[in-house]
Design an enzyme around this catalytic site. Structure first.
Site, short mmCIF file in Angstrom:
data_model
loop_
_atom_site.label_atom_id
_atom_site.label_comp_id
_atom_site.label_asym_id
_atom_site.label_seq_id
_atom_site.Cartn_x
_atom_site.Cartn_y
_atom_site.Cartn_z
NE ARG A 160 9.92 9.81 11.72
CZ ARG A 160 9.57 10.98 12.24
NH1 ARG A 160 9.00 11.01 13.44
NH2 ARG A 160 9.78 12.11 11.59
CE LYS A 189 14.91 11.64 10.97
NZ LYS A 189 14.61 11.22 9.58
CG HIS A 207 8.59 5.27 6.42
ND1 HIS A 207 8.74 5.62 7.75
CD2 HIS A 207 8.80 6.42 5.73
CE1 HIS A 207 9.04 6.91 7.84
NE2 HIS A 207 9.07 7.42 6.63
NE ARG A 254 6.62 9.29 8.97
CZ ARG A 254 6.43 10.25 9.87
NH1 ARG A 254 5.51 10.10 10.81
NH2 ARG A 254 7.16 11.35 9.84
CG HIS A 303 7.93 15.84 8.09
ND1 HIS A 303 7.18 15.69 6.94
CD2 HIS A 303 8.39 14.60 8.39
CE1 HIS A 303 7.19 14.42 6.57
NE2 HIS A 303 7.92 13.75 7.44
CE1 TYR A 363 4.37 11.15 2.16
CE2 TYR A 363 4.83 13.09 3.49
CZ TYR A 363 4.98 11.73 3.25
OH TYR A 363 5.74 10.96 4.09
#
Length: 382
Positions: free
Chosen positions: A217, A242, A306, A309, A332, A341
């Site tokens: 990120r 995150k 992003h 990414r 995640h 994805y």
């Protein structure tokens, strides 16, 4: 007749509002006052909150009817009360969020929405569900803020009401709008290479290469310290990202010559990418030079950091990497987030044959039997 004068936040400024039981004569009289406006959202006439306008409004109202009852404090008192009310609640809410160990980013976002809400409903001590809806309609949806922003605002207010106990309604009835589902923009592998080749500045090229090759990120990139890059093990430690999670990501071997060149040329002291006086590099600077590089590479897609990414994850999936490993590399918490994805990866889609291709293939097989009239540029039937 009683007229209530009150302060409220509207169009990002403080206003003086008037509210009364409908009276045609009073309504027409108010419309004659210079610079007065009608707010459909708040159902009131209002003026900018200045001492002069406050005095003008009071004098104007007193001209129409001698027995008019004005429900008002002095302007200074009512502005001071509002400021003190908002600040006290915001300060206490900040302490509450810190006690809950929310991240600085989340605290900043939630306090901003809560402060806007309290200013919008100046002077109110309890709130109904319609108060929340009016705020959302005017300040969020009315200003064309995104669905994601709308969801954040609802989350902030629900948490504030749990803390303050100022809600007059059941908080379980306050719902967030459904999350928008977008297929992420992804660069092809060729576009990524073109982007790197046509990025002239060494530092810029190294930043782009590291974001893409490690799936970082942008916030993780600017916070990355040199001590967390392990060249021997080909790993990068991403600290407290995150969700307050540490994780390891890969350091591509192909980036090492570029990395060595960059480190020897720029000699950063603490952060991988440093700005002025050794501070963290600006995220806006990265977005700016990335846009410039895309223009030079003739990439027409809307590309952000992003996007790199997203491209990392999609290309990993196309290369046969298990979705569980990609989830770990991206940081995640839920596999559903990584599943997006699968909608853009070509690994399995390319195996599916279009019905047009199947029809043409059949016609080509027929050509071996003497039927040669198969071009799509004219009538196949002759």
């Amino acid at each position: 007749m009683q007229v209530t004068i009150f302060g409220f936040q509207h169009r990002k400024s403080m206003q003086i509002g008037t509210r009364f039981t409908y009276n045609f004569e009073l309504k027409e009289h108010l419309k004659k006052l210079e610079d007065i406006h009608w707010s459909k959202t708040h159902s009131c006439f209002y003026l900018a909150a200045t001492p002069l306008n406050f005095e003008k409004l009071v004098v104007h109202l007193q001209q129409i009817e001698k027995d008019l009852v004005l429900d008002l404090p002095s302007l200074n008192d009512f502005l001071d009360n509002m400021k003190g009310y908002s600040n006290l609640h915001i300060v206490n809410f900040r302490h509450y969020l810190k006690g809950k160990r929310y991240s600085q980013s989340t605290i900043k976002t939630y306090l901003s929405f809560t402060a806007d809400f309290l200013m919008f409903h100046t002077g109110k001590m309890t709130f109904s569900r319609s108060d929340v809806e009016r705020f959302m309609e005017s300040e969020i949806a009315g200003n064309k803020r995104s669905i994601s922003t709308h969801r954040q605002a609802i989350s902030a207010l629900k948490l504030y009401f749990e803390f303050s106990d100022q809600a007059e309604f059941d908080l379980s009835t306050l719902h967030r709008p459904k999350k928008s589902k977008y297929v992420p923009t992804v660069l092809s592998k060729e576009e990524v290479l073109d982007l790197l080749r046509l990025t002239r500045n060494l530092k810029h090229r190294c930043v782009i290469a590291l974001i893409y090759s490690s799936g970082l990120r942008i916030g993780e990139l600017v916070s990355l310290e040199l001590r967390d890059i392990d060249i021997d093990r080909k790993q990068i430690l991403v600290r407290q990202s995150k969700g307050r999670k540490d994780r390891y990501v890969m350091l591509a071997e192909s980036i090492l010559p570029l990395l060595y060149n960059y480190l020897q040329t720029y000699e950063p002291k603490r952060y991988f990418a440093e700005g002025f006086n050794g501070n963290r590099y600006s995220t806006s600077a990265i977005r700016t030079f990335l846009k410039d590089s895309c223009e030079r590479a003739k990439i027409r897609k809307h590309v952000t950091p992003h996007t790199l990414r997203h491209s990392f994850a999609t290309h990993m999936l196309e290369n046969g990497t298990d979705l569980r490993y990609i989830q770990e590399l991206l940081g995640h918490s839920k596999p559903e987030t990584t599943m997006i994805y699968t909608h853009v990866a070509q690994k399995d889609v390319v195996k599916i044959q279009s019905p047009l291709d199947a029809s043409i293939k059949k016609l080509l097989e027929q050509a071996d039997n003497g039927n040669t009239n198969l071009r799509l540029s004219r009538n196949i039937l002759g």
